[in-house]
Design an enzyme around this catalytic site. Structure first.
Site, short mmCIF file in Angstrom:
data_model
loop_
_atom_site.label_atom_id
_atom_site.label_comp_id
_atom_site.label_asym_id
_atom_site.label_seq_id
_atom_site.Cartn_x
_atom_site.Cartn_y
_atom_site.Cartn_z
N CYS A 9 -5.69 -9.42 3.13
CA CYS A 9 -6.76 -8.54 3.63
C CYS A 9 -8.03 -9.27 4.05
CB CYS A 9 -7.09 -7.50 2.57
SG CYS A 9 -5.72 -6.37 2.30
N VAL B 127 0.83 -1.21 0.00
CA VAL B 127 0.00 0.00 0.00
C VAL B 127 0.86 1.26 0.00
CG1 VAL B 127 -1.62 1.35 1.39
CG2 VAL B 127 -2.01 -1.06 1.05
N GLU C 52 -7.83 2.45 2.43
CA GLU C 52 -7.40 2.20 1.05
C GLU C 52 -8.16 0.99 0.50
OE1 GLU C 52 -5.63 3.89 -1.15
OE2 GLU C 52 -6.37 2.27 -2.40
N PHE D 177 -17.10 -15.09 -8.51
CA PHE D 177 -16.41 -16.27 -9.01
C PHE D 177 -16.11 -17.25 -7.87
CE2 PHE D 177 -15.79 -13.20 -12.29
CZ PHE D 177 -15.83 -13.93 -13.47
N PRO D 178 -16.65 -18.46 -7.97
CA PRO D 178 -16.31 -19.45 -6.94
C PRO D 178 -14.89 -19.93 -7.18
CG PRO D 178 -17.61 -20.48 -8.65
CD PRO D 178 -17.49 -19.03 -9.04
N GLU E 45 -4.52 -5.82 -5.00
CA GLU E 45 -3.21 -6.19 -5.53
C GLU E 45 -3.39 -6.73 -6.95
OE1 GLU E 45 -0.93 -8.61 -2.82
OE2 GLU E 45 -1.40 -7.27 -1.18
N1 LIG Z 1 -2.09 -5.11 0.55
C1 LIG Z 1 -3.23 -4.58 0.18
O1 LIG Z 1 -3.73 -4.86 -0.92
C2 LIG Z 1 -3.97 -3.62 1.05
C3 LIG Z 1 -5.01 -2.86 0.49
C4 LIG Z 1 -5.70 -1.95 1.31
C5 LIG Z 1 -5.34 -1.81 2.64
N2 LIG Z 1 -4.32 -2.56 3.16
C6 LIG Z 1 -3.92 -2.31 4.55
O2 LIG Z 1 -2.77 -1.46 4.51
C7 LIG Z 1 -1.87 -1.77 5.59
C8 LIG Z 1 -0.49 -2.13 5.04
O3 LIG Z 1 -0.64 -3.29 4.23
P1 LIG Z 1 0.52 -3.77 3.24
O4 LIG Z 1 -0.02 -4.93 2.49
O5 LIG Z 1 1.06 -2.61 2.50
O6 LIG Z 1 1.62 -4.26 4.29
P2 LIG Z 1 3.15 -4.64 4.02
O7 LIG Z 1 3.50 -5.63 5.04
O8 LIG Z 1 3.32 -4.96 2.57
O9 LIG Z 1 3.93 -3.26 4.28
C9 LIG Z 1 4.12 -2.68 5.52
C10 LIG Z 1 5.49 -2.01 5.55
O10 LIG Z 1 5.64 -1.31 6.78
C11 LIG Z 1 7.00 -1.42 7.19
N3 LIG Z 1 7.12 -1.10 8.62
C12 LIG Z 1 6.78 -1.85 9.69
N4 LIG Z 1 7.02 -1.18 10.83
C13 LIG Z 1 7.52 0.02 10.47
C14 LIG Z 1 7.98 1.16 11.20
N5 LIG Z 1 7.94 1.19 12.52
N6 LIG Z 1 8.45 2.21 10.50
C15 LIG Z 1 8.49 2.20 9.14
N7 LIG Z 1 8.08 1.15 8.41
C16 LIG Z 1 7.59 0.08 9.06
C17 LIG Z 1 7.37 -2.85 6.82
O11 LIG Z 1 8.77 -3.02 6.73
C18 LIG Z 1 6.66 -2.98 5.46
O12 LIG Z 1 7.52 -2.61 4.39
C19 LIG Z 1 -2.55 -2.90 6.36
O13 LIG Z 1 -3.33 -2.34 7.39
C20 LIG Z 1 -3.48 -3.52 5.33
O14 LIG Z 1 -4.58 -4.16 5.90
C21 LIG Z 1 -3.62 -3.44 2.39
O1 LIG Z 2 -14.95 -13.44 -7.53
C1 LIG Z 2 -13.96 -13.57 -6.80
C2 LIG Z 2 -13.08 -12.51 -6.47
C3 LIG Z 2 -11.99 -12.76 -5.62
N1 LIG Z 2 -11.79 -14.00 -5.12
C4 LIG Z 2 -10.67 -14.23 -4.19
O2 LIG Z 2 -10.69 -13.25 -3.17
C5 LIG Z 2 -9.37 -12.95 -2.72
C6 LIG Z 2 -9.13 -11.47 -2.73
O3 LIG Z 2 -9.14 -10.99 -4.05
P1 LIG Z 2 -9.12 -9.42 -4.40
O4 LIG Z 2 -10.17 -8.76 -3.63
O5 LIG Z 2 -9.17 -9.28 -5.86
O6 LIG Z 2 -7.66 -9.02 -3.93
P2 LIG Z 2 -7.06 -8.15 -2.72
O7 LIG Z 2 -5.83 -7.52 -3.25
O8 LIG Z 2 -6.98 -8.98 -1.50
O9 LIG Z 2 -8.11 -6.94 -2.50
C7 LIG Z 2 -9.09 -6.94 -1.44
O10 LIG Z 2 -8.49 -6.54 -0.22
C8 LIG Z 2 -7.84 -5.24 -0.28
C9 LIG Z 2 -7.16 -5.01 1.06
O11 LIG Z 2 -8.02 -4.58 2.03
C10 LIG Z 2 -8.89 -4.18 -0.61
O12 LIG Z 2 -8.27 -2.92 -0.66
C11 LIG Z 2 -9.58 -4.52 -1.94
O13 LIG Z 2 -10.60 -3.57 -2.21
C12 LIG Z 2 -10.16 -5.93 -1.83
O14 LIG Z 2 -10.75 -6.30 -3.09
C13 LIG Z 2 -8.44 -13.73 -3.65
O15 LIG Z 2 -8.04 -14.91 -2.98
C14 LIG Z 2 -9.30 -14.07 -4.84
O16 LIG Z 2 -8.92 -15.25 -5.50
C15 LIG Z 2 -12.63 -15.06 -5.45
O17 LIG Z 2 -12.45 -16.19 -4.99
N2 LIG Z 2 -13.70 -14.80 -6.27
#
Ligand SMILES: NC(=O)c1ccc[n+]([C@@H]2O[C@H](COP(=O)([O-])OP(=O)(O)OC[C@H]3O[C@@H](n4cnc5c(N)ncnc54)[C@H](O)[C@@H]3O)[C@@H](O)[C@H]2O)c1
Ligand SMILES: O=c1ccn([C@@H]2O[C@H](COP(=O)(O)OP(=O)(O)O[C@H]3O[C@H](CO)[C@@H](O)[C@H](O)[C@H]3O)[C@@H](O)[C@H]2O)c(=O)[nH]1
Length: 444
Positions: A261, A11, A149, A252-253, A153
């Site tokens: 997440c 993120v 956010e 999608f199943p 991914e």
């Molecule tokens: N991955 C996603 O698709 C997604 C989408 C939306 C929201 N989120 C949320 O966003 C947040 C971050 O998720 P992510 O997937 O990017 O995590 P991540 O593990 O990929 O990244 C977190 C980063 O923070 C760093 N970090 C940890 N402690 C730190 C500190 N004290 N100072 C500076 N850096 C530090 C880590 O080294 C790492 O690089 C979570 O709350 C997650 O639920 C994730």
């Molecule tokens: O029809 C579908 C759609 C998704 N998946 C599964 O669901 C999981 C999550 O997929 P997806 O949501 O596309 O990926 P993420 O990157 O985990 O994104 C989710 O989680 C993020 C972190 O919170 C949010 O920001 C996004 O809005 C939310 O879609 C995966 O295992 C997919 O294979 C299914 O099985 N069927």
């Protein structure tokens, strides 16, 4: 605007790069020294389509920097984003120690007004906790904003640059105006920026993820029932999804939802419910059904081979929790592979991007193969776990030649049943009839 992003993971890195892309100056902070070194050397630590081009452009133009020095980054920024991990704690609730730890640090180092924006997914009430943590030491004014956010991914850059909506929780007019200015370039097509109170913004994130996870889980149950009654879930999905009240996406199943997440966020919302004396029954079922769904494919394979996989070579196509990422956090493939290994199988696996990450978990217990077809040599079965595009139109004749047995277990319903009949494969997918292998009679 001058922005600091603390936490440079999926993120933080995508958000920081996209904010730089709209002309802001962004400093990304991380306490992982190696990660910052790699980024400074122009190397991306994650695979995310479309990121490399804008990363290169913005670092080369000097709008995007990386550091381990929180103090320096914060001093140079007006808006500070927290994109820190919020992993599940032992009891399933979100672990806020990263977010609150950095918030306390910020209180010690800010010397003028800052907007501190929480982008991590955090339970309702966290912005108050962040405020209290900063306030412990802060001697200047600041505002805390909740800005969850919603990027996915694999399509993170696109999602970030053109969000369906931006949600901002704040009670401060000053912060509201800065956030509006920052996000305006991202919503030029007219998508909304919703301003609301902090608690509602925090809840919106969990509600969205839990609803999507519920929707997928519902479809997984429909699929399981389809198998029992001889219906085809893909027809049912299309038939249902055309109703605009339902919509076509996220129906999608498959092999259960995974990723960093949905599993943790559904769990954390359930925990919040429990702490507030509310029995959120649907979420409990969602977790239970999803845990079982992760094993459906492995159980099908085991039962096909009479529960004895000793000496069987099972090829896996797809390891990442979804296509177009190298992320394997809570990937269904991990659960499936463990189950197959336990039953004595020899597992050979291919994934376009996630093999290095999977090696760190399985080491030499799994044979990782560089080319998708090489994984099929002498295989007793192929299991498709992630729907990478490259798996969609393979050369079935060649596959049949390579494999010891023409057996496919498809956790993502990639192929048509007719196609499988034509090429003579045994084909077992999710929520559809099984195609039995054609027995050639002497006359044929
Ligand atoms: N991955 C996603 O698709 C997604 C989408 C939306 C929201 N989120 C949320 O966003 C947040 C971050 O998720 P992510 O997937 O990017 O995590 P991540 O593990 O990929 O990244 C977190 C980063 O923070 C760093 N970090 C940890 N402690 C730190 C500190 N004290 N100072 C500076 N850096 C530090 C880590 O080294 C790492 O690089 C979570 O709350 C997650 O639920 C994730
Ligand atoms: O029809 C579908 C759609 C998704 N998946 C599964 O669901 C999981 C999550 O997929 P997806 O949501 O596309 O990926 P993420 O990157 O985990 O994104 C989710 O989680 C993020 C972190 O919170 C949010 O920001 C996004 O809005 C939310 O879609 C995966 O295992 C997919 O294979 C299914 O099985 N069927």
């Amino acid at each position: 605007m001058k922005i600091a992003v603390v936490g440079t993971g999926y993120v933080g890195l995508v958000s920081g790069t996209c904010f730089a892309e709209t002309g802001n100056h962004v400093i990304c902070v991380d306490n992982n020294v190696q990660k910052v070194e790699r980024l400074r050397n122009g190397e991306l630590p994650i695979y995310e389509p479309g990121l490399e081009v804008i990363f290169k452009r913005n670092t080369e133009d000097g709008r995007l920097e990386f550091t381990t020095d929180l103090l320096d980054a914060v001093n140079r920024a007006q808006i500070i984003f927290l994109a820190l991990p919020t992993p599940p704690g032992e009891d399933g609730s979100a672990d806020l120690s990263y977010v609150l730890g950095v918030a306390e640090e910020l209180g010690k180092i800010i010397t003028d007004y800052k907007v501190i924006v929480d982008k991590s997914t955090v339970p309702v009430g966290t912005s108050e906790k962040v405020t209290a943590a900063v306030e412990k030491h802060a001697k200047v004014d600041f505002d805390v904003v909740s800005n969850p956010e919603f990027l996915r991914e694999g399509v993170a850059v696109e999602d970030f640059l053109k969000p369906d909506r931006v949600v901002i929780g704040t009670s401060s007019e000053r912060a509201k105006s800065l956030m509006h200015e920052l996000y305006e370039p991202f919503v030029r097509q007219g998508n909304p920026i919703y301003f609301m109170d902090e608690r509602s913004a925090e809840m919106t994130k969990y509600a969205a993820n839990s609803y999507l996870a519920t929707r997928i889980t519902f479809m997984n149950e429909i699929a399981n029932l389809c198998e029992k009654v001889g219906a085809d879930v893909d027809m049912v999905r299309i038939g249902m999804g055309s109703d605009r009240r339902i919509g076509k996406r996220f129906l999608f199943p498959g092999v259960g939802y995974g990723g960093s997440c949905f599993p943790k966020d559904v769990q954390a919302l359930g925990k919040t419910a429990g702490e507030n004396d509310y029995n959120f029954q649907i979420l409990k079922s969602v977790m239970e059904v999803n845990n079982a769904q992760k094993y459906v494919l492995a159980h099908k394979i085991k039962s096909h081979f009479n529960n004895d996989l000793k000496g069987k070579r099972i090829a896996i196509w797809g390891l990442a929790f979804k296509p177009n990422t190298d992320d394997i956090r809570e990937a269904p493939a991990i659960f499936i592979i463990n189950e197959l290994l336990e039953a004595g199988a020899k597992v050979v696996a291919f994934d376009p991007e996630a093999m290095e990450n999977m090696k760190a978990i399985f080491g030499d217990k799994v044979e990782f193969i560089k080319h998708r077809y090489d994984a099929l040599k002498d295989a007793d079965a192929l299991a498709i776990v992630t729907e990478w595009s490259v798996f969609r139109t393979p050369d079935f004749d060649f596959m049949a030649e390579l494999m010891k047995e023409k057996v496919i277990f498809d956790g993502r319903n990639l192929y048509k049943l007719e196609q499988m009949k034509q090429f003579g494969f045994y084909y077992n997918s999710i929520g559809r009839n099984t195609v039995e292998q054609k027995q050639l009679t002497p006359a044929e």
